[in-house]
Design a protein around this motif. Structure first.
Motif, PDB file in Angstrom:
ATOM      1  N   LYS A 131     -71.843 -32.776 -38.307  1.00 52.06           N
ATOM      2  CA  LYS A 131     -71.947 -32.184 -36.979  1.00 52.06           C
ATOM      3  C   LYS A 131     -71.060 -30.942 -36.869  1.00 52.06           C
ATOM      4  N   ARG A 132     -69.909 -30.992 -37.502  1.00 53.32           N
ATOM      5  CA  ARG A 132     -68.981 -29.862 -37.487  1.00 53.32           C
ATOM      6  C   ARG A 132     -69.298 -28.853 -38.573  1.00 53.32           C
ATOM      7  N   GLN A 133     -69.642 -29.345 -39.753  1.00 59.85           N
ATOM      8  CA  GLN A 133     -69.942 -28.476 -40.891  1.00 59.85           C
ATOM      9  C   GLN A 133     -71.201 -29.015 -41.571  1.00 59.85           C
ATOM     10  N   PRO A 134     -72.379 -28.516 -41.193  1.00 59.61           N
ATOM     11  CA  PRO A 134     -73.641 -29.055 -41.714  1.00 59.61           C
ATOM     12  C   PRO A 134     -73.668 -29.121 -43.234  1.00 59.61           C
ATOM     13  N   GLY A 135     -74.118 -30.284 -43.724  1.00 59.67           N
ATOM     14  CA  GLY A 135     -74.244 -30.483 -45.162  1.00 59.67           C
ATOM     15  C   GLY A 135     -73.013 -31.021 -45.847  1.00 59.67           C
ATOM     16  N   SER A 136     -71.926 -31.219 -45.105  1.00 56.68           N
ATOM     17  CA  SER A 136     -70.682 -31.672 -45.732  1.00 56.68           C
ATOM     18  C   SER A 136     -70.622 -33.181 -45.901  1.00 56.68           C
ATOM     19  N   GLY A 137     -71.446 -33.927 -45.152  1.00 58.87           N
ATOM     20  CA  GLY A 137     -71.439 -35.380 -45.226  1.00 58.87           C
ATOM     21  C   GLY A 137     -70.964 -36.000 -43.926  1.00 58.87           C
ATOM     22  N   CYS A 138     -71.080 -37.328 -43.836  1.00 58.62           N
ATOM     23  CA  CYS A 138     -70.651 -38.060 -42.635  1.00 58.62           C
ATOM     24  C   CYS A 138     -69.585 -39.065 -43.029  1.00 58.62           C
ATOM     25  N   SER A 139     -68.353 -38.811 -42.609  1.00 55.28           N
ATOM     26  CA  SER A 139     -67.250 -39.700 -42.964  1.00 55.28           C
ATOM     27  C   SER A 139     -67.322 -41.036 -42.242  1.00 55.28           C
ATOM     28  N   ALA A 140     -68.009 -41.064 -41.103  1.00 54.41           N
ATOM     29  CA  ALA A 140     -68.099 -42.315 -40.351  1.00 54.41           C
ATOM     30  C   ALA A 140     -68.944 -43.347 -41.083  1.00 54.41           C
ATOM     31  N   ILE A 141     -69.945 -42.890 -41.818  1.00 56.17           N
ATOM     32  CA  ILE A 141     -70.760 -43.805 -42.608  1.00 56.17           C
ATOM     33  C   ILE A 141     -69.930 -44.258 -43.809  1.00 56.17           C
ATOM     34  N   GLY A 142     -69.575 -45.520 -43.813  1.00 54.44           N
ATOM     35  CA  GLY A 142     -68.677 -46.032 -44.837  1.00 54.44           C
ATOM     36  C   GLY A 142     -67.217 -45.960 -44.431  1.00 54.44           C
ATOM     37  N   GLY A 143     -66.950 -45.380 -43.250  1.00 58.47           N
ATOM     38  CA  GLY A 143     -65.583 -45.291 -42.747  1.00 58.47           C
ATOM     39  C   GLY A 143     -65.380 -46.211 -41.571  1.00 58.47           C
ATOM     40  N   PHE A 144     -64.444 -45.842 -40.683  1.00 59.06           N
ATOM     41  CA  PHE A 144     -64.179 -46.636 -39.486  1.00 59.06           C
ATOM     42  C   PHE A 144     -65.263 -46.338 -38.464  1.00 59.06           C
ATOM     43  N   SER A 145     -66.068 -47.327 -38.133  1.00 60.66           N
ATOM     44  CA  SER A 145     -67.293 -47.068 -37.359  1.00 60.66           C
ATOM     45  C   SER A 145     -67.427 -47.946 -36.123  1.00 60.66           C
ATOM     46  N   ARG A 146     -66.347 -48.555 -35.672  1.00 65.91           N
ATOM     47  CA  ARG A 146     -66.425 -49.478 -34.541  1.00 65.91           C
ATOM     48  C   ARG A 146     -67.039 -48.841 -33.303  1.00 65.91           C
ATOM     49  N   GLN A 147     -66.711 -47.599 -33.025  1.00 63.86           N
ATOM     50  CA  GLN A 147     -67.161 -46.933 -31.807  1.00 63.86           C
ATOM     51  C   GLN A 147     -68.540 -46.279 -31.962  1.00 63.86           C
ATOM     52  N   HIS A 148     -69.131 -46.351 -33.120  1.00 66.52           N
ATOM     53  CA  HIS A 148     -70.271 -45.489 -33.414  1.00 66.52           C
ATOM     54  C   HIS A 148     -71.628 -46.094 -33.022  1.00 66.52           C
ATOM     55  N   ALA A 149     -72.661 -45.263 -33.199  1.00 69.09           N
ATOM     56  CA  ALA A 149     -74.004 -45.583 -32.721  1.00 69.09           C
ATOM     57  C   ALA A 149     -74.660 -46.675 -33.556  1.00 69.09           C
ATOM     58  N   VAL A 150     -75.562 -47.401 -32.898  1.00 70.18           N
ATOM     59  CA  VAL A 150     -76.317 -48.462 -33.573  1.00 70.18           C
ATOM     60  C   VAL A 150     -77.827 -48.229 -33.486  1.00 70.18           C
ATOM     61  N   VAL A 151     -78.273 -47.294 -32.674  1.00 68.10           N
ATOM     62  CA  VAL A 151     -79.699 -46.954 -32.578  1.00 68.10           C
ATOM     63  C   VAL A 151     -79.854 -45.438 -32.615  1.00 68.10           C
ATOM     64  N   GLY A 152     -81.004 -44.983 -33.096  1.00 69.73           N
ATOM     65  CA  GLY A 152     -81.276 -43.559 -33.163  1.00 69.73           C
ATOM     66  C   GLY A 152     -80.447 -42.817 -34.195  1.00 69.73           C
ATOM     67  N   VAL A 153     -79.841 -43.540 -35.131  1.00 65.06           N
ATOM     68  CA  VAL A 153     -78.945 -42.925 -36.103  1.00 65.06           C
ATOM     69  C   VAL A 153     -79.738 -42.399 -37.300  1.00 65.06           C
ATOM     70  N   SER A 154     -79.052 -41.667 -38.160  1.00 61.47           N
ATOM     71  CA  SER A 154     -79.675 -41.161 -39.386  1.00 61.47           C
ATOM     72  C   SER A 154     -78.663 -41.234 -40.515  1.00 61.47           C
ATOM     73  N   ASP A 155     -79.083 -40.872 -41.717  1.00 65.53           N
ATOM     74  CA  ASP A 155     -78.163 -40.838 -42.855  1.00 65.53           C
ATOM     75  C   ASP A 155     -77.174 -39.688 -42.749  1.00 65.53           C
ATOM     76  N   ALA A 156     -77.399 -38.791 -41.770  1.00 65.17           N
ATOM     77  CA  ALA A 156     -76.527 -37.631 -41.613  1.00 65.17           C
ATOM     78  C   ALA A 156     -75.475 -37.819 -40.531  1.00 65.17           C
ATOM     79  N   CYS A 157     -75.685 -38.777 -39.595  1.00 61.91           N
ATOM     80  CA  CYS A 157     -74.755 -38.879 -38.468  1.00 61.91           C
ATOM     81  C   CYS A 157     -74.966 -40.193 -37.713  1.00 61.91           C
ATOM     82  N   ILE A 158     -73.844 -40.819 -37.313  1.00 62.46           N
ATOM     83  CA  ILE A 158     -73.912 -42.018 -36.467  1.00 62.46           C
ATOM     84  C   ILE A 158     -73.013 -41.859 -35.238  1.00 62.46           C
TER      85      ILE A 158
END
Length: 316
Positions: A131-158
């Motif tokens: 979201k900040r730097q397109p193509g850099s990856g998503c640290s939340a996926i595989g990281g600390f994700s308690r607050q993150h989305a559960v629907v409408g997500v993608s491999d690029a952002c949660i």
């Protein structure tokens, strides 16, 4: 904070044209989100266009019996407006649930819709973030994700959308009015205003280059019992883990939107249809196809339980 130039727009058309001519420009009104992002160098505009002097702070009835809310109407003024409190109580309650009194005094209607995510990885410039730097990856996926989305997500952002106000606006079928760089105007249903992340999570809305929000329009009041329930980690000044915005009628029918679970205010027609069948049926429709992590899987149960409490409150 990086250097920038500044102008006070003399009309909304001038503001839109100026923004379109400079891809590094940003509109500024209350600045409650933008200035924080500039200080962290997440947002780095080279030019700011001040829209505070354009008379976009009015709250007025429409010919159709609804309400037109100016883009820079302050959250405090909107929450306290007599018509909003009487006919659109869900909106007033959602606004009061957000931020602090000081921030609500500055925050605006358009700015609230355009808030950027509060994902900690988005705010940490040392971490990859699409979201900040397109193509850099998503640290939340595989990281600390308690607050993150559960629907409408993608491999690029949660990431989730943080606005309380937007949940109420979506429930009430709000329409966003805008002015384009060429001076033409359009109306965008809020259902179509925010985008899901897909492969381009940095593109968050359907606004075009230079396009500016002029107002948000609510349709005529729909009656019913208006309830906004926000579940958060502390009693105040915290973003929702899960929130429910609902308008419910005595016969069990109604509308419901959910916050804290998606990249945009989350409302599904099938969930509205299922409301008379109870919280489990409606929550099942809302969260159909959910994609959870081990840390945020609890949101599935939390949505159902919170919706159940909302339905019980509506029944008195």
């Amino acid at each position: 904070m990086r250097p920038f130039t500044y102008e006070r727009a003399t009309s909304i058309e001038v503001a839109a044209k100026s923004a379109a001519s400079n891809p590094e420009a940003k509109f500024i009104a209350g600045g409650t989100n933008l200035l924080d992002l500039m200080k962290l160098e997440i947002e780095t505009p080279t030019h700011l266009i001040d829209v505070n002097g354009l008379g976009l702070d009015k709250i007025e009835p429409t010919a159709e019996g609804g309400l037109r809310i100016g883009a820079i109407a302050r959250n405090t003024d909107l929450a306290a407006h007599a018509t909003v409190r009487r006919d659109y109580a869900l909106l007033s309650r959602a606004l009061v649930a957000g931020a602090s009194g000081q921030l609500r005094n500055k925050a605006t209607t358009a700015g609230n819709l355009l808030q950027r995510t509060r994902c900690p990885y988005f705010y940490d410039t040392n971490q990859p973030c699409n979201k900040r730097q397109p193509g850099s990856g998503c640290s939340a996926i595989g990281g600390f994700s308690r607050q993150h989305a559960v629907v409408g997500v993608s491999d690029a952002c949660i990431a989730t959308h943080p606005s309380d106000m937007a949940i109420a606006m979506r429930t009430l079928d709000a329409v966003v009015e805008t002015v384009k760089a060429d001076g033409t105007r359009r109306s965008i249903p809020l259902a179509d205003f925010h985008r899901l992340p897909a492969e381009t999570p940095h593109i968050e809305t359907t606004l075009e280059a230079g396009e500016i929000i002029s107002a948000v329009v609510l349709p005529p009041p729909i009656g019913g019992k208006h309830i906004y329930r926000k579940v958060r980690d502390r009693a105040s000044y915290a973003f929702a883990v899960v929130s429910i915005g609902a308008v419910l009628h005595d016969d069990g029918t109604g509308r419901v939107s959910v916050g804290g679970v998606a990249h945009k205010p989350w409302r599904i027609d099938a969930a509205d249809t299922a409301l008379p069948n109870g919280a489990r049926a409606a929550a099942g429709a809302l969260l159909s196809g959910a994609r959870t992590t081990e840390q945020n899987r609890f949101k599935i149960d939390l949505v159902e339980r919170t919706l159940g409490a909302v339905i019980a409150e509506a029944r008195g």
